[in-house]
Design an enzyme around this catalytic site. Structure first.
Site, PDB file in Angstrom:
ATOM      1  N   PHE A 140     -27.329  22.635  66.577  1.00  0.00           N
ATOM      2  CA  PHE A 140     -25.941  22.607  66.387  1.00  0.00           C
ATOM      3  C   PHE A 140     -25.361  21.593  65.567  1.00  0.00           C
ATOM      4  O   PHE A 140     -25.862  20.486  65.453  1.00  0.00           O
ATOM      5  CB  PHE A 140     -25.220  22.499  67.834  1.00  0.00           C
ATOM      6  CG  PHE A 140     -23.666  22.621  67.729  1.00  0.00           C
ATOM      7  CD1 PHE A 140     -22.956  23.829  67.502  1.00  0.00           C
ATOM      8  CD2 PHE A 140     -22.778  21.412  67.570  1.00  0.00           C
ATOM      9  CE1 PHE A 140     -21.819  24.215  67.562  1.00  0.00           C
ATOM     10  CE2 PHE A 140     -21.394  21.688  67.391  1.00  0.00           C
ATOM     11  CZ  PHE A 140     -21.085  22.971  67.701  1.00  0.00           C
ATOM     12  N   ASP A 225     -28.792  14.798  61.816  1.00  0.00           N
ATOM     13  CA  ASP A 225     -27.422  14.779  62.357  1.00  0.00           C
ATOM     14  C   ASP A 225     -27.555  14.093  63.797  1.00  0.00           C
ATOM     15  O   ASP A 225     -28.098  14.515  64.570  1.00  0.00           O
ATOM     16  CB  ASP A 225     -27.396  16.344  62.703  1.00  0.00           C
ATOM     17  CG  ASP A 225     -25.896  16.694  63.548  1.00  0.00           C
ATOM     18  OD1 ASP A 225     -25.344  15.738  63.916  1.00  0.00           O
ATOM     19  OD2 ASP A 225     -25.505  17.788  63.302  1.00  0.00           O
ATOM     20  N   LYS A 254     -18.734  11.741  66.732  1.00  0.00           N
ATOM     21  CA  LYS A 254     -18.368  11.871  68.215  1.00  0.00           C
ATOM     22  C   LYS A 254     -18.263  10.139  68.943  1.00  0.00           C
ATOM     23  O   LYS A 254     -17.251   9.952  68.859  1.00  0.00           O
ATOM     24  CB  LYS A 254     -19.538  12.357  69.186  1.00  0.00           C
ATOM     25  CG  LYS A 254     -19.600  13.768  69.020  1.00  0.00           C
ATOM     26  CD  LYS A 254     -20.322  14.800  70.267  1.00  0.00           C
ATOM     27  CE  LYS A 254     -20.091  16.009  70.311  1.00  0.00           C
ATOM     28  NZ  LYS A 254     -20.670  16.903  69.426  1.00  0.00           N
TER      29      LYS A 254
HETATM   30  C1  LIG Z   1     -20.731  17.863  68.172  1.00  0.00           C
HETATM   31  C2  LIG Z   1     -21.616  18.017  67.351  1.00  0.00           C
HETATM   32  C3  LIG Z   1     -21.243  18.489  65.933  1.00  0.00           C
HETATM   33  C4  LIG Z   1     -19.889  18.873  65.571  1.00  0.00           C
HETATM   34  O1  LIG Z   1     -19.051  17.658  65.587  1.00  0.00           O
HETATM   35  P1  LIG Z   1     -17.572  17.901  65.659  1.00  0.00           P
HETATM   36  O2  LIG Z   1     -16.764  16.979  65.796  1.00  0.00           O
HETATM   37  O3  LIG Z   1     -16.931  18.671  66.766  1.00  0.00           O
HETATM   38  O4  LIG Z   1     -17.192  18.696  64.227  1.00  0.00           O
HETATM   39  C5  LIG Z   1     -22.299  18.410  65.031  1.00  0.00           C
HETATM   40  N1  LIG Z   1     -23.545  18.200  65.381  1.00  0.00           N
HETATM   41  C6  LIG Z   1     -23.996  17.986  66.573  1.00  0.00           C
HETATM   42  C7  LIG Z   1     -25.389  17.509  66.809  1.00  0.00           C
HETATM   43  C8  LIG Z   1     -22.988  17.623  67.538  1.00  0.00           C
HETATM   44  O5  LIG Z   1     -23.358  17.495  68.781  1.00  0.00           O
END
Ligand SMILES: *Cc1c(COP(=O)(O)O)cnc(C)c1O
Length: 405
Positions: A140, A225, A254
């Site tokens: 994700f 990420d 986050k």
């Molecule tokens: C939550 C998340 C995102 C997206 O972040 P947003 O602030 O909602 O755009 C991207 N990568 C990972 C691994 C995430 O957990």
């Protein structure tokens, strides 16, 4: 305009786009790891705003940074730089492999910047054939069209017309599946150093080291990420530090703002130079208010004592969940790293993670899910031990009810 209308859950259906299905509970205030709703019902927060509230609610250091900056200057745009952004960037650079920082407002935006940078780097350095991006099934990376396409669930990216091209997906923890796709036309491999939304899946040592080697062999960039794993979540400041594998580009969001929207992309000077003046940007990115709060959060979390506390608190969760499981046999596995924990439901409870979340909410404890079969916990990194005990007692009541049903 009159303010005399009921502000309740029904209003959501009246005035909000229906892309979410929020709980009937509407929290109005929080302190530490406790939250109160409109009826003043108290909840223990094991969800942390989905791994965002790394210091709980209204942490004094964050409140004071917000107030202080709020009385100085809020916004300038990138026509000018500002002190909080410079300070936070310096701290990020000092504490990570990175030498350069780009600020955004969310995880998706940080990843969007990383993907665009990787593509531009490949074009500049290796020519126009090097465009392939390898990502992972169940990964994700956010909801912009590029990031959701790189994410590993087609259901999230289907139905919006033609997708950004040359994005392929391998299987996480399966190095052979990466080998089968990679070539000198691969521009980057994008991965979470622990899959969060996809089910709390840690990489094996062989896998993550193998991915790094494959990138080196094929002159591809490794993009981590760390939007969910970063800023102390796993007990390391960034998860890569515990893996012994260093990426070329890393994203963080986050928990970086502890509840204030901010994200960042970090990389080396050599790679960063390809985002020349005018190639990318964001109106709010590097906003002084966001960076001031981010700096305060980063200062607290990077304290070695706070980081050391993460694994101690994680053990309390694991012990508590194991004790519940001995009585009720609802979990087949408790997994994760630090305070990113997944309780995997047994065969009898397949597809019922949301029922556990709802039952827990009814008992006064907020949890998360990661897919349909996993209950996820991502609490404050400084949640008091008493709150863990009380929240776990409430969670046990919820499990007891579901196990009887
Ligand atoms: C939550 C998340 C995102 C997206 O972040 P947003 O602030 O909602 O755009 C991207 N990568 C990972 C691994 C995430 O957990």
């Amino acid at each position: 305009m009159s303010n005399h209308f009921p502000v309740d859950r029904a209003l959501f259906d009246d005035v909000m786009v229906p892309n979410y299905a929020p709980s009937s509970v509407i929290p109005v205030r929080g302190q530490g790891s406790r939250v109160w709703d409109q009826q003043d019902r108290e909840f223990i927060d094991f969800a942390g705003g989905i791994a965002v509230n790394c210091l709980g609610h209204c942490h004094p250091a964050l409140v004071s940074a917000l107030k202080e900056q709020g009385e100085k200057i809020w916004h300038l745009s990138n026509v000018m730089t500002n002190e909080p952004a410079l300070r936070l960037a310096k701290k990020l650079v000092d504490r990570t492999f990175a030498e350069k920082v780009y600020f955004a407002n969310s995880g998706a935006e940080s990843n969007e910047a990383a993907l665009k940078l990787a593509r531009r780097w490949a074009l500049d350095v290796h020519g126009e054939d090097k465009t392939q991006i390898i990502a992972f099934k169940q990964g994700f990376h956010g909801r912009t069209f590029f990031t959701v396409t790189v994410g590993g669930q087609a259901a999230y990216s289907d139905g919006f017309g033609p997708k950004p091209g040359d994005v392929v997906h391998a299987e996480y923890n399966n190095l052979e599946s990466v080998k089968a796709l990679i070539s000198d036309k691969t521009c980057a491999i994008v991965m979470e150093p622990l899959q969060g939304e996809g089910g709390i899946v840690s990489p094996t040592k062989e896998f993550v080291e193998g991915v790094r080697e494959l990138c080196d062999q094929h002159n591809a960039l490794l993009v981590f990420d760390e939007v969910q794993t970063g800023v102390g979540r796993t007990g390391e400041l960034y998860a890569y530090m515990g893996l012994g594998v260093t990426p070329d580009i890393m994203t963080t969001a986050k928990a970086l703002g502890g509840g204030f929207p901010i994200g960042a992309m970090l990389t080396t000077t050599e790679i960063a130079k390809h985002l020349k003046i005018g190639t990318h940007g964001s109106t709010y990115g590097g906003n002084p208010l966001a960076c001031a709060v981010g700096e305060a959060a980063f200062d607290v979390v990077s304290d070695p004592e706070v980081l050391a506390g993460v694994s101690k608190k994680a053990q309390l969760y694991i012990d508590g969940l194991n004790a519940i499981n001995e009585k009720y046999k609802v979990f087949s596995e408790i997994r994760g790293k630090g305070l990113l924990i997944g309780a995997v439901l047994t065969q009898d409870y397949q597809g019922k993670a949301k029922d556990f979340l709802n039952a827990a909410m009814a008992e006064g404890v907020m949890t998360l899910v990661a897919g349909a079969n996993i209950v996820r916990f991502a609490p404050s990194l400084v949640i008091p031990d008493e709150d863990i005990a009380e929240g776990m007692a409430r969670f046990e009541k919820a499990v007891a009810k579901l196990a009887q049903a």
